[in-house]
Write a protein that holds these residues in place. Structure first.
Motif, PDB file in Angstrom:
ATOM      1  N   GLU A   1       0.502  -1.515   0.470  1.00 26.09           N
ATOM      2  CA  GLU A   1      -0.148  -0.115  -0.081  1.00 26.09           C
ATOM      3  C   GLU A   1       1.262   1.366   0.077  1.00 26.09           C
ATOM      4  OE1 GLU A   1      -0.203  -2.641   2.089  1.00 26.09           O
ATOM      5  OE2 GLU A   1      -1.984  -3.616   1.285  1.00 26.09           O
TER       6      GLU A   1
ATOM      7  N   HIS B   1       1.248   3.737  -2.284  1.00 24.49           N
ATOM      8  CA  HIS B   1       1.500   5.660  -1.894  1.00 24.49           C
ATOM      9  C   HIS B   1       2.444   5.697  -3.053  1.00 24.49           C
ATOM     10  CE1 HIS B   1       0.051   9.571  -0.461  1.00 24.49           C
ATOM     11  NE2 HIS B   1       1.176   9.454   0.082  1.00 24.49           N
TER      12      HIS B   1
ATOM     13  N   ASP C   1       2.901   6.434  -7.214  1.00 24.41           N
ATOM     14  CA  ASP C   1       1.691   7.312  -7.189  1.00 24.41           C
ATOM     15  C   ASP C   1       2.107   9.007  -7.320  1.00 24.41           C
ATOM     16  OD1 ASP C   1       0.068   5.456  -8.074  1.00 24.41           O
ATOM     17  OD2 ASP C   1      -1.408   5.294  -6.117  1.00 24.41           O
ATOM     18  N   ARG C   2       2.983   8.955  -6.397  1.00 26.94           N
ATOM     19  CA  ARG C   2       3.480  10.634  -6.088  1.00 26.94           C
ATOM     20  C   ARG C   2       4.588  10.655  -6.616  1.00 26.94           C
ATOM     21  NH1 ARG C   2       3.252  11.785   0.153  1.00 26.94           N
ATOM     22  NH2 ARG C   2       3.910  13.689  -0.936  1.00 26.94           N
TER      23      ARG C   2
END
Length: 796
Positions: free
Chosen positions: A251, A255, A258-259
């Protein structure tokens, strides 16, 4: 720790000063290299002058020309000649500078020339470069590349105040050489020394955390990066992503992914591989599509992860599509990609396709051979494993630990102790005996082949017993009628600090079944709860099985009802549990409920259902299930299914139909099928058919005493005592002996074992006295002992 002696070049007139004893900052143990003959290199370099032209001879060159030539020799890896130049410079009274030493150290590192590197190091120290930070850093790098981490550590520890570059070099050396924990210790020491880490430090220590899945330390380093205010770059972002991905926190990895402002190939590969490792291959495949849409070109690492995703889900159709993509993009020649394709086809049970790929592969390496052998093992093609192992050796390839384990697994599953002993000999000759992975497989092989004594000897001789070896030994004892020893080992492994995993639990629970000790099983149930293993379907299936076989089906049902996620294996277990207790109707109800919840029955499901129908006498329902298996679910019946149908008909008294059913089987009936029919003949006392079936069994499996006992019982039921005597004589002539009966009882958590005719129990006199009283009381109320099903042992 005293610094190891570094031998100087013999031509040098000034010796290396004795170094004081030094306390190192790490736990490295260093073995002194001792005195080494060092004049060979220089002599060879100088003696070669006779073959040189006037222009080539270093004695005839200017200093600037010598420097240029020296650098060229280093770049070309001509170490002997470069060392010869140092000798000439000594003779001419010229001192080498740090750039020359750096070039020579780099050349030694690139060539992994440890002996030459040590000579350069000695020459440096003799010329007063002891505290030169620049050269110390290059020396650490050189020793790291040569695989001598202890020497690298000694260089580092000899520097009074290391700078950031030297710290980074030392940490990187630990990571490169697989000493990940030591890298993190150096990181801690670096902080204590108040040296501020940079992005290169963080990249190395994050790699160390990823390699040992140390999520806690990885998070601490992540926080340190944030606090330090270091500007992130693509490489540092990728390192963080890889750390979280390899530590199992998908997870946070996603995260971070994606950033990321810019995603490079490394980050895409790390994220896809993370999904595949965590059994979320579908997400990995989605990301693979997004990667191509984003214009990022996949490499062989990407392709291997995608193929593995198809392997994990046995997604043959998608796997073939990926295979087509691989051919179009030219990755088929990559050996890692080829090996992953072989693995994929094997896991999809397309062994012929896998072998076709294997045969076409150019330049097959050990990984390719291992993939094919592992595929044969998983698909039960054991003879092919042995053949391939022989071919591999003929091809001149040296087997590694994975090769040996695959062959040992083939020996285990096929019961081939002869081949197993041959591999054992190979292990001893090839120095694999100290390999824990191989040692555990060897223990398991002997155990599976029934030789628990040798398995235990090997287990006791193991220098370091890991989880695999403990699990192998526990399973060996549980499977070979040594349940007490299995439970003792289960306790011992915890005492030495190894906490049981899901495989341990699944291995030890059958021992509770053998002993009939539901209380011991309940204790293990408590351990499962405390250890957080309740979400493991494999463990819970074994727990339900234990409760059912110990006679507490209701408890098994309660465990089943509490499970939030129930896979096919769990449903199979509870259905079989009701079936073995004769609750066929309830078993069928669960079978239909399972289908209503959207789960597709597999071949094991139908074995459980057909067995349940057999024990409950539900002949019509059994036929319906057998028809549903073939017609609706297109499952090809195996010998176990046919055996269940023979049992269904035989128990119900339809012996002739059962016999005809066997004759009509498309598969050759084995001893299990014929043995089932013989058991039905014993139930119904059918001598004629029983004798015919027994003849077939004595041809197929003449060493199993149970079949002789069944035939003897059939004769006894019909008062054919001459037949009983004939069977006994046949057993004696063939050397077949019936195992003596054994039983257990648990009193106050202590298991008491009793063997027929054995009086070794400390309270045997009292026990037999009570048995005499009970026998008398039974006779008084009219009980008559039925000896029809007893095959008495003759005295030897």
């Amino acid at each position: 720790m005293a610094m190891a002696t570094l031998t100087l070049l013999p031509a040098l007139s000034f010796p290396l000063k004795n170094k004081p004893q030094l306390k190192t900052k790490t736990q490295f143990k260093h073995r002194s290299s001792g005195n080494v003959e060092t004049n060979t290199i220089i002599s060879n370099a100088l003696n070669s002058e006779s073959s040189l032209t006037h222009e080539q001879n270093p004695h005839n060159k200017s200093i600037s020309t010598m420097n240029a030539d020296f650098n060229s020799l280093c770049k070309e890896g001509r170490l002997k000649e470069a060392l010869g130049y140092l000798q000439v410079m000594d003779e001419r009274g010229l001192a080498a500078d740090d750039t020359m030493y750096a070039s020579l150290l780099d050349a030694c590192g690139s060539a992994k020339a440890l002996a030459e590197g040590k000579k350069v190091h000695a020459h440096m120290l003799a010329n007063g470069f002891q505290q030169n930070m620049f050269l110390a850093t290059r020396t650490v790098d050189m020793y790291s590349k040569c695989g001598s981490l202890a020497d690298a550590c000694l260089v580092f520890c000899d520097i009074t105040i290391p700078n950031i570059f030297l710290w980074n070099s030392m940490i990187r050396a630990c990571v490169t050489n697989g000493s990940f924990e030591q890298a993190l210790i150096f990181y801690r020491q670096m902080q204590q020394a108040e040296v501020q880490p940079d992005k290169f430090t963080f990249t190395s220590v994050l790699k160390a955390c990823a390699s040992i899945s140390d999520l806690e330390m990885g998070r601490e380093i992540h926080n340190h990066i944030i606090r330090s205010g270091i500007e992130a770059d693509d490489y540092l972002d990728s390192s963080l992503l890889i750390m979280y991905a390899k530590s199992g926190n998908v997870e946070i990895a996603r995260h971070l992914f994606d950033r990321m402002p810019r995603r490079n190939l490394i980050s895409w590969n790390a994220m896809i591989a993370s999904y595949v490792r965590s059994r979320h291959g579908d997400e990995g495949l989605k990301l693979f599509s997004q990667m191509q849409l984003a214009g990022e070109k996949p490499d062989s690492v990407t392709v291997v992860s995608v193929v593995r995703a198809c392997s994990d889900f046995a997604a043959l159709r998608l796997g073939k599509e990926i295979h087509g993509y691989i051919v179009k993009t030219g990755f088929e020649s990559d050996r890692f990609v080829g090996s992953s394709l072989i693995d994929m086809y094997n896991k999809c049970e397309k062994v012929t396709c896998a072998r076709h790929l294997f045969d076409k592969m150019p330049g097959r390496d050990v990984v390719s051979w291992n993939a094919m052998m592992a595929g044969y093992v998983n698909n039960l093609h054991f003879n092919e494993v042995f053949e391939l192992f022989s071919q591999m050796q003929v091809a001149g390839l040296k087997p590694d630990s994975f090769t040996i384990v695959s062959v040992l697994q083939a020996c285990s599953h096929s019961g081939s102790m002869g081949n197993g002993k041959g591999i054992h000999g190979h292990i001893i000759k090839s120095d694999f005996a100290s390999n824990g992975f191989v040692g555990s497989a060897l223990v398991k092989m002997y155990a599976k082949c029934g030789n628990v004594e040798v398995a235990r000897q090997l287990f006791d001789q193991m220098f370091q017993r890991d989880m695999i070896s403990w699990n192998a030994m526990i399973a060996a004892n549980a499977e070979n009628d040594h349940p007490n020893e299995a439970l003792r080992l289960f306790s011992q492994m915890q005492l030495v600090g190894i906490m049981p995993d899901s495989i341990t639990i699944a291995s030890v629970l059958p021992a509770c079944v053998s002993l009939g000790t539901v209380e011991q099983g309940k204790e293990i149930h408590g351990y499962i709860i405390k250890s957080g293993l309740e979400s493991d379907a494999f463990v819970m299936s074994a727990l339900i099985d234990m409760y059912c076989k110990c006679g507490t089906v209701d408890t098994g049902q309660r465990v089943f009802d509490k499970m939030s996620i129930r896979d096919v294996v769990v449903w199979n277990t509870i259905i079989a549990g009701y079936g073995m207790h004769g609750h066929g109707t309830h078993a069928l109800k669960l079978f239909y409920q399972m289908q209503q919840e959207g789960l597709k029955p597999v071949h094991v499901t139908f074995i459980s259902v057909l067995s349940a129908c057999s024990h409950a006498g539900l002949v019509d329902e059994g036929w319906k299930c057998f028809d549903q298996m073939t017609r609706v679910y297109h499952i090809k019946p195996e010998l176990e299914h046919y055996s269940c149908m023979v049992d269904l008909l035989g128990r119900a008294g339809h012996l002739d139909k059962a016999h005809e059913f066997i004759k009509m089987m498309p598969l050759e009936p084995d001893a299990g099928v014929w043995g089932t029919l013989l058991g039905a003949c014993r139930i119904h006392g059918n001598i004629e058919l029983g004798e015919h079936v027994a003849e077939r069994l004595f041809e197929l499996d003449p060493e199993t005493p149970g079949y002789y006992v069944l035939l003897s019982n059939i004769y006894a039921i019909n008062n054919k005592w001459d037949g009983v005597a004939k069977v006994r004589k046949l057993m004696k002539n063939r050397g077949v002996k019936k195992k003596r009966g054994i039983s257990w009882i648990t009193i106050k958590n202590r298991v008491h074992e009793f063997i027929a005719g054995d009086r070794s129990h400390p309270h045997s006199e009292k026990i037999y006295a009570v048995l005499e009283i009970l026998s008398g009381q039974m006779k008084d109320i009219g009980y008559v002992l039925d000896k029809n099903f007893v095959l008495e042992e003759e005295d030897d």
